[in-house]
Motif scaffolding. Structure first.
Motif, PDB file in Angstrom:
ATOM      1  N   VAL A  87       0.866  -1.184   0.015  1.00 24.16           N
ATOM      2  CA  VAL A  87       0.095  -0.047  -0.098  1.00 24.16           C
ATOM      3  C   VAL A  87       0.860   1.077  -0.149  1.00 24.16           C
ATOM      4  CG1 VAL A  87      -1.779   1.262   1.421  1.00 24.16           C
ATOM      5  CG2 VAL A  87      -2.004  -1.228   1.205  1.00 24.16           C
ATOM      6  N   LEU A  88       0.331   2.202  -0.639  1.00 28.04           N
ATOM      7  CA  LEU A  88       1.464   3.381  -1.080  1.00 28.04           C
ATOM      8  C   LEU A  88       0.951   4.511   0.406  1.00 28.04           C
ATOM      9  CD1 LEU A  88       3.411   5.151  -2.610  1.00 28.04           C
ATOM     10  CD2 LEU A  88       1.572   5.952  -3.981  1.00 28.04           C
ATOM     11  N   LEU A  89       1.808   4.874   1.051  1.00 32.90           N
ATOM     12  CA  LEU A  89       1.566   6.159   2.082  1.00 32.90           C
ATOM     13  C   LEU A  89       2.747   7.332   1.188  1.00 32.90           C
ATOM     14  CD1 LEU A  89       2.139   4.131   5.129  1.00 32.90           C
ATOM     15  CD2 LEU A  89      -0.186   4.856   3.878  1.00 32.90           C
ATOM     16  N   GLN A 140     -12.820  13.039 -10.880  1.00 33.11           N
ATOM     17  CA  GLN A 140     -11.561  13.568 -11.438  1.00 33.11           C
ATOM     18  C   GLN A 140     -10.447  13.989 -10.725  1.00 33.11           C
ATOM     19  OE1 GLN A 140     -14.900  15.666 -13.868  1.00 33.11           O
ATOM     20  NE2 GLN A 140     -13.026  15.969 -15.093  1.00 33.11           N
ATOM     21  N   ALA A 141     -10.954  14.526  -9.554  1.00 32.11           N
ATOM     22  CA  ALA A 141     -10.075  15.182  -8.596  1.00 32.11           C
ATOM     23  C   ALA A 141      -8.963  14.189  -8.086  1.00 32.11           C
ATOM     24  CB  ALA A 141     -10.769  15.856  -7.488  1.00 32.11           C
ATOM     25  N   ALA A 142      -9.644  12.810  -7.613  1.00 28.61           N
ATOM     26  CA  ALA A 142      -8.978  11.549  -7.097  1.00 28.61           C
ATOM     27  C   ALA A 142      -7.782  11.342  -8.184  1.00 28.61           C
ATOM     28  CB  ALA A 142      -9.921  10.740  -6.598  1.00 28.61           C
ATOM     29  N   VAL A 143      -8.354  11.044  -9.051  1.00 28.84           N
ATOM     30  CA  VAL A 143      -7.291  10.586 -10.343  1.00 28.84           C
ATOM     31  C   VAL A 143      -6.111  11.804 -10.563  1.00 28.84           C
ATOM     32  CG1 VAL A 143      -7.018  10.065 -12.926  1.00 28.84           C
ATOM     33  CG2 VAL A 143      -8.726   9.185 -11.571  1.00 28.84           C
ATOM     34  N   ARG A 144      -6.576  13.155 -10.605  1.00 26.51           N
ATOM     35  CA  ARG A 144      -5.639  14.079 -10.976  1.00 26.51           C
ATOM     36  C   ARG A 144      -4.714  14.310  -9.690  1.00 26.51           C
ATOM     37  NH1 ARG A 144      -5.663  18.836  -8.766  1.00 26.51           N
ATOM     38  NH2 ARG A 144      -7.838  18.725  -8.476  1.00 26.51           N
ATOM     39  N   GLU A 145      -5.266  14.467  -8.498  1.00 26.50           N
ATOM     40  CA  GLU A 145      -4.419  14.635  -7.254  1.00 26.50           C
ATOM     41  C   GLU A 145      -3.360  13.370  -7.108  1.00 26.50           C
ATOM     42  OE1 GLU A 145      -3.746  17.149  -5.243  1.00 26.50           O
ATOM     43  OE2 GLU A 145      -5.349  18.486  -5.991  1.00 26.50           O
ATOM     44  N   GLU A 155       0.541  14.117  -6.948  1.00 22.13           N
ATOM     45  CA  GLU A 155       1.429  13.890  -5.780  1.00 22.13           C
ATOM     46  C   GLU A 155       2.289  12.672  -5.977  1.00 22.13           C
ATOM     47  OE1 GLU A 155      -1.534  15.899  -2.368  1.00 22.13           O
ATOM     48  OE2 GLU A 155      -1.174  13.487  -2.410  1.00 22.13           O
ATOM     49  N   THR A 156       1.898  11.585  -6.764  1.00 17.57           N
ATOM     50  CA  THR A 156       2.813  10.671  -6.937  1.00 17.57           C
ATOM     51  C   THR A 156       3.325  10.225  -7.950  1.00 17.57           C
ATOM     52  OG1 THR A 156       0.981   9.010  -7.519  1.00 17.57           O
ATOM     53  CG2 THR A 156       1.324   9.557  -5.282  1.00 17.57           C
ATOM     54  N   GLY A 157       2.910  10.878  -9.084  1.00 17.64           N
ATOM     55  CA  GLY A 157       3.376  10.606 -10.473  1.00 17.64           C
ATOM     56  C   GLY A 157       2.736   9.391 -11.175  1.00 17.64           C
ATOM     57  N   ALA A 166       6.280   3.913 -14.942  1.00 16.95           N
ATOM     58  CA  ALA A 166       6.102   5.379 -15.462  1.00 16.95           C
ATOM     59  C   ALA A 166       6.066   6.368 -14.586  1.00 16.95           C
ATOM     60  CB  ALA A 166       5.019   5.140 -16.478  1.00 16.95           C
ATOM     61  N   SER A 167       6.057   6.234 -13.021  1.00 17.15           N
ATOM     62  CA  SER A 167       5.804   7.180 -12.334  1.00 17.15           C
ATOM     63  C   SER A 167       6.932   8.449 -12.493  1.00 17.15           C
ATOM     64  CB  SER A 167       5.859   6.730 -11.007  1.00 17.15           C
ATOM     65  OG  SER A 167       5.867   7.893  -9.953  1.00 17.15           O
ATOM     66  N   THR A 168       6.543   9.492 -12.484  1.00 13.47           N
ATOM     67  CA  THR A 168       7.380  10.802 -12.609  1.00 13.47           C
ATOM     68  C   THR A 168       7.872  11.163 -11.323  1.00 13.47           C
ATOM     69  OG1 THR A 168       5.727  12.265 -13.077  1.00 13.47           O
ATOM     70  CG2 THR A 168       6.786  10.996 -14.996  1.00 13.47           C
ATOM     71  N   PHE A 169       7.543  10.770 -10.289  1.00 19.24           N
ATOM     72  CA  PHE A 169       7.628  11.453  -8.740  1.00 19.24           C
ATOM     73  C   PHE A 169       9.211  11.712  -8.489  1.00 19.24           C
ATOM     74  CE2 PHE A 169       8.625  11.116  -4.477  1.00 19.24           C
ATOM     75  CZ  PHE A 169       7.879  12.211  -3.842  1.00 19.24           C
ATOM     76  N   THR A 170       9.387  12.905  -7.907  1.00 16.30           N
ATOM     77  CA  THR A 170      10.563  13.518  -7.469  1.00 16.30           C
ATOM     78  C   THR A 170      10.162  14.191  -6.017  1.00 16.30           C
ATOM     79  OG1 THR A 170      10.468  15.497  -8.759  1.00 16.30           O
ATOM     80  CG2 THR A 170      11.849  13.627  -9.445  1.00 16.30           C
ATOM     81  N   PRO A 171      10.773  14.147  -4.986  1.00 22.63           N
ATOM     82  CA  PRO A 171      10.438  14.767  -3.783  1.00 22.63           C
ATOM     83  C   PRO A 171      10.185  16.400  -3.992  1.00 22.63           C
ATOM     84  CG  PRO A 171      12.335  13.422  -3.359  1.00 22.63           C
ATOM     85  CD  PRO A 171      12.102  13.262  -4.816  1.00 22.63           C
TER      86      PRO A 171
END
Length: 319
Positions: free
Chosen positions: A29-31, A55-60, A64-66, A104-109
């Protein structure tokens, strides 16, 4: 009290195969570790103007996570006070993260989220900072305990506002959408996309085909026209082909949109209950009593479809 602030989020999860353990894989699970708040929570955020909760759930989640995700079963709503008479309402969904999405996640701190942490299913609850999040996670845990996290969605959609019957349109199935109906059809793709439809089925009536036209173009999918979804077919009284179609959709286990007519929708909802062994109830009538362009999303277990309908969400489209 002032109007509630609306927000939406997800509990993201994935299976990680452990060669030395369960061949079905371990659920992680992602935290998220938020920078300013210095807490541990789930991805979430406030709605933009005119935006729906899904839409907000998918976009946010992506911001926040990429991670690009589609929504699974609805987990419920959290309400809490913010002070100064304000209240916040947050709607959550489960969301499976595919291996492709994870890669494919593009997350960076950043200034909002300091870190992402994948935690074993059984360890996540005690890591959460807030009681409300822990109570929400208990719903997720109950689904996991019964192997009901992997879901697909069958969306029953009523066609958008059509031109009324008149001498101009003597053949009912050829009635086009009204101008307001065309506008409704254009608003549907972004919210329907949130539930990850893989196929689009429609009555062969013009008003239904036109309703899902923008969605088909948006998702680059073809429309599968079915007379068994039409009002003309329903008027004939033999729903054998309709039952067979709904049964195939459930057996296939892939998310789909099904566009039909007001009189037909109650029978389509009933066929979904029969195909999944679900209990009947008033929720079916409510899910099928749709105004033009509204839709209801039925969440069903992919691994245990006979466990019944796990949840139903209904969304009106205003214009």
């Amino acid at each position: 009290m002032s109007q509630a602030i609306l927000a939406a989020g997800t509990v993201c999860w994935r299976r990680v195969i452990d060669p030395s353990g369960d061949p079905a894989g371990r659920i992680m699970v992602l935290l998220i570790h938020r920078t300013k708040q210095r807490d541990v929570s789930f991805p979430k955020g406030k709605l933009d103007p005119g935006e729906s909760m899904p839409q907000a759930a998918v976009r946010e989640t992506e911001e926040e996570t990429g991670l690009k995700i589609h929504l699974g079963v609805n987990l419920g709503t959290i309400n809490y006070a913010l002070g100064a008479g304000r209240e916040k309402t947050v709607q959550y969904w489960a969301a499976e993260v595919t291996p492709q999405a994870a890669l494919a996640s593009t997350f960076t701190p950043n200034d909002e989220v300091q870190a992402l942490e994948w935690v074993p299913l059984e360890d996540a609850r005690k890591r959460l900072s807030y009681k409300a999040d822990r109570e929400l996670y208990d719903v997720f845990l109950r689904l996991a305990a019964h192997d009901l996290l992997e879901t697909f969605a069958i969306t029953l959609l009523r066609h958008a506002k059509a031109e009324p019957r008149s001498d101009l349109f003597p053949v009912d199935s050829l009635r086009p959408l009204a101008d307001s109906g065309e506008k409704q059809a254009e608003t549907l793709p972004p919210i329907l996309e949130c539930f990850g439809p893989r196929r689009i089925y429609s009555s062969d009536a013009v008003r239904c085909m036109t309703t899902v036209g923008p969605l088909a173009e948006h998702l680059d999918l073809r429309i599968r026209a079915k007379r068994s979804l039409s009002q003309d077919f329903w008027d004939e009284g033999d729903l054998t082909k309709t039952r067979k179609l709904i049964g195939k959709l459930v057996a296939r286990g892939r998310s789909a949109v099904v566009c039909s007519h007001r009189p037909v929708l109650p029978d389509l909802a009933r066929e979904l209950t029969l195909a999944t062994g679900s209990l009947p109830g008033e929720y079916l009538a409510q899910a099928a009593a749709l105004p033009p362009a509204a839709f209801s999303v039925f969440h069903i277990s992919r691994t245990r479809p006979g466990a019944g309908i796990l949840g139903v969400e209904t969304y009106p489209i205003k214009h």
